[in-house]
Design a protein around this motif. Sequence first.
Motif, PDB file in Angstrom:
ATOM      1  N   THR A  12       0.820  -1.215   0.000  1.00 26.10           N
ATOM      2  CA  THR A  12       0.000   0.000   0.000  1.00 26.10           C
ATOM      3  C   THR A  12       0.851   1.261   0.000  1.00 26.10           C
ATOM      4  OG1 THR A  12      -0.139  -0.079   2.430  1.00 26.10           O
ATOM      5  CG2 THR A  12      -1.893  -1.163   1.166  1.00 26.10           C
ATOM      6  N   GLN A  13       2.144   1.114   0.259  1.00 24.95           N
ATOM      7  CA  GLN A  13       3.084   2.230   0.173  1.00 24.95           C
ATOM      8  C   GLN A  13       4.323   1.749  -0.570  1.00 24.95           C
ATOM      9  OE1 GLN A  13       3.974   3.809   4.073  1.00 24.95           O
ATOM     10  NE2 GLN A  13       1.845   3.627   4.749  1.00 24.95           N
ATOM     11  N   THR A  14       4.885   2.601  -1.373  1.00 25.49           N
ATOM     12  CA  THR A  14       6.093   2.236  -2.108  1.00 25.49           C
ATOM     13  C   THR A  14       7.267   2.128  -1.152  1.00 25.49           C
ATOM     14  OG1 THR A  14       5.310   3.347  -4.098  1.00 25.49           O
ATOM     15  CG2 THR A  14       7.663   2.902  -3.961  1.00 25.49           C
ATOM     16  N   LEU A  15       8.003   1.033  -1.246  1.00 24.73           N
ATOM     17  CA  LEU A  15       9.184   0.835  -0.415  1.00 24.73           C
ATOM     18  C   LEU A  15      10.428   1.243  -1.194  1.00 24.73           C
ATOM     19  CD1 LEU A  15       8.524  -2.663   1.228  1.00 24.73           C
ATOM     20  CD2 LEU A  15       8.071  -0.403   2.172  1.00 24.73           C
ATOM     21  N   VAL A 162      -1.529  -5.656   1.923  1.00 20.70           N
ATOM     22  CA  VAL A 162      -2.873  -6.224   2.025  1.00 20.70           C
ATOM     23  C   VAL A 162      -2.964  -7.308   0.960  1.00 20.70           C
ATOM     24  CG1 VAL A 162      -3.962  -4.122   2.899  1.00 20.70           C
ATOM     25  CG2 VAL A 162      -3.820  -4.506   0.427  1.00 20.70           C
ATOM     26  N   PRO A 163      -3.855  -8.288   1.134  1.00 24.05           N
ATOM     27  CA  PRO A 163      -4.020  -9.295   0.081  1.00 24.05           C
ATOM     28  C   PRO A 163      -4.383  -8.635  -1.248  1.00 24.05           C
ATOM     29  CG  PRO A 163      -5.133  -9.977   2.090  1.00 24.05           C
ATOM     30  CD  PRO A 163      -4.711  -8.558   2.311  1.00 24.05           C
ATOM     31  N   LEU A 164      -3.912  -9.228  -2.333  1.00 23.12           N
ATOM     32  CA  LEU A 164      -4.210  -8.663  -3.658  1.00 23.12           C
ATOM     33  C   LEU A 164      -5.717  -8.533  -3.853  1.00 23.12           C
ATOM     34  CD1 LEU A 164      -2.661  -7.772  -6.226  1.00 23.12           C
ATOM     35  CD2 LEU A 164      -3.187 -10.023  -7.180  1.00 23.12           C
ATOM     36  N   ALA A 165      -6.461  -9.533  -3.393  1.00 24.84           N
ATOM     37  CA  ALA A 165      -7.927  -9.461  -3.401  1.00 24.84           C
ATOM     38  C   ALA A 165      -8.405  -9.506  -1.957  1.00 24.84           C
ATOM     39  CB  ALA A 165      -8.523 -10.611  -4.200  1.00 24.84           C
ATOM     40  N   LYS A 166      -8.989  -8.413  -1.492  1.00 25.87           N
ATOM     41  CA  LYS A 166      -9.451  -8.369  -0.107  1.00 25.87           C
ATOM     42  C   LYS A 166     -10.837  -8.990   0.057  1.00 25.87           C
ATOM     43  CE  LYS A 166      -8.600  -3.909   0.333  1.00 25.87           C
ATOM     44  NZ  LYS A 166      -8.476  -2.575   0.968  1.00 25.87           N
ATOM     45  N   GLN A 167     -11.508  -9.242  -1.075  1.00 20.92           N
ATOM     46  CA  GLN A 167     -12.817  -9.883  -1.037  1.00 20.92           C
ATOM     47  C   GLN A 167     -12.821 -11.095  -1.954  1.00 20.92           C
ATOM     48  OE1 GLN A 167     -15.589  -6.814  -2.136  1.00 20.92           O
ATOM     49  NE2 GLN A 167     -15.561  -5.854  -0.114  1.00 20.92           N
ATOM     50  N   SER A 168     -13.715 -12.021  -1.672  1.00 19.91           N
ATOM     51  CA  SER A 168     -13.815 -13.234  -2.481  1.00 19.91           C
ATOM     52  C   SER A 168     -14.221 -12.898  -3.914  1.00 19.91           C
ATOM     53  CB  SER A 168     -14.852 -14.179  -1.861  1.00 19.91           C
ATOM     54  OG  SER A 168     -15.118 -15.256  -2.735  1.00 19.91           O
ATOM     55  N   SER A 287      -0.090 -11.384 -11.927  1.00 20.27           N
ATOM     56  CA  SER A 287      -0.757 -10.616 -10.872  1.00 20.27           C
ATOM     57  C   SER A 287      -1.401  -9.358 -11.446  1.00 20.27           C
ATOM     58  CB  SER A 287       0.227 -10.257  -9.759  1.00 20.27           C
ATOM     59  OG  SER A 287       1.164  -9.287 -10.192  1.00 20.27           O
ATOM     60  N   LYS A 288      -0.733  -8.722 -12.391  1.00 20.87           N
ATOM     61  CA  LYS A 288      -1.316  -7.537 -13.035  1.00 20.87           C
ATOM     62  C   LYS A 288      -2.555  -7.924 -13.849  1.00 20.87           C
ATOM     63  CE  LYS A 288       2.945  -4.819 -13.336  1.00 20.87           C
ATOM     64  NZ  LYS A 288       3.942  -4.177 -14.237  1.00 20.87           N
ATOM     65  N   ARG A 289      -2.490  -9.092 -14.462  1.00 24.53           N
ATOM     66  CA  ARG A 289      -3.638  -9.558 -15.238  1.00 24.53           C
ATOM     67  C   ARG A 289      -4.818  -9.862 -14.322  1.00 24.53           C
ATOM     68  NH1 ARG A 289      -7.181  -9.123 -18.626  1.00 24.53           N
ATOM     69  NH2 ARG A 289      -7.754 -10.879 -19.971  1.00 24.53           N
ATOM     70  N   LEU A 290      -4.549 -10.422 -13.137  1.00 27.04           N
ATOM     71  CA  LEU A 290      -5.614 -10.675 -12.176  1.00 27.04           C
ATOM     72  C   LEU A 290      -6.289  -9.374 -11.750  1.00 27.04           C
ATOM     73  CD1 LEU A 290      -4.036 -13.380  -9.820  1.00 27.04           C
ATOM     74  CD2 LEU A 290      -5.801 -13.731 -11.559  1.00 27.04           C
ATOM     75  N   GLN A 297      -8.418  -2.993  -8.707  1.00 27.04           N
ATOM     76  CA  GLN A 297      -7.906  -1.658  -8.406  1.00 27.04           C
ATOM     77  C   GLN A 297      -8.667  -1.045  -7.230  1.00 27.04           C
ATOM     78  OE1 GLN A 297      -8.836  -2.672 -11.435  1.00 27.04           O
ATOM     79  NE2 GLN A 297      -7.319  -2.104 -12.986  1.00 27.04           N
ATOM     80  N   GLN A 298      -9.989  -1.309  -7.186  1.00 27.58           N
ATOM     81  CA  GLN A 298     -10.802  -0.760  -6.088  1.00 27.58           C
ATOM     82  C   GLN A 298     -10.371  -1.343  -4.755  1.00 27.58           C
ATOM     83  OE1 GLN A 298     -14.878  -1.485  -7.076  1.00 27.58           O
ATOM     84  NE2 GLN A 298     -14.889  -0.046  -8.794  1.00 27.58           N
TER      85      GLN A 298
END
Length: 301
Positions: A12-15, A162-168, A287-290, A297-298
Amino acid sequence: MWFKNLKLYHLTQTLELTEEDIQDKLAEFPFRPCGSQELATMGWTSPVGQGEMLVHSAGGKFWLTLKKQERILPAAVVNAELADKVALVEAETGSNVGKKAQQEMKEEIIQRLLPQAFTKNSFSHGFISTQDNLVVVDASADGKAETFLAMLRKALGSLPVVPLAKQSVQEELTHWLTDDAVPNDVVILEEAELRSMEEDGAIVRCKNQDLGSEEIMNHLSAGKTVQKVAIEWDETFSALLQEDMAVKRLKFTDVMTEQNDDIPKEDKLAKMDADFALMSAEIVRFSKRLVEIFNLQQDQE
């Protein structure tokens, strides 16, 4: 070294990290073997299995390896010794040994046997792509991935993920089958898990099954949703994609794994470097394709 499973996390933040930064931070938590009275130890080790570097970089991606060593002390061995000791004490005293006394005996037995116990090593691999704000862990279980992240967070001081997908994404996976809405770079294979939305609802697991068949459509029409589905992606790999966006049983195609076969076998480091660069680039691309397919993005905002 080809990953077998994927747990995908969004930074969520650039390292702002360099290879030297990561090396210095991981070096404060290196792996060390178990002491005589330790059940387990854990720390960072060389990803390539040699040298003092605890991070290996390729293509802007940082490969890290967490090593765990555990002493193997079977419960059956401890319990057998405990039973013998309890029986001896009870025979000598003529009274039963209480639970507290038995627990103390058990701890004494464990302390005595630990130095003689064999050790088992296990490794958890992952990589950070700071330019893509992505962290990937090769783990099939949440607990193993969370341990890797916790140790990495401890070493770096901060790891805002955070998980790439926070919702199912079970509804979207279900639409792939019911509405023939499969993305053009995805091929549905013959394995899936369907589950009823009701509490304690039915679960249907199928292999070697045409997922477009009437039988499967009947299950979906009855309200079941897709929890897992086997796919092949862009002629790159096959895998089991789950509704929480975890990827299991990842297997890269021969076309991928044979790309670096021209590197001499004796040059193991060069081969590992090339394989990691190739593999990690494809995982980032996937991962970008997912994110595109499931409109993630939301989730990342």
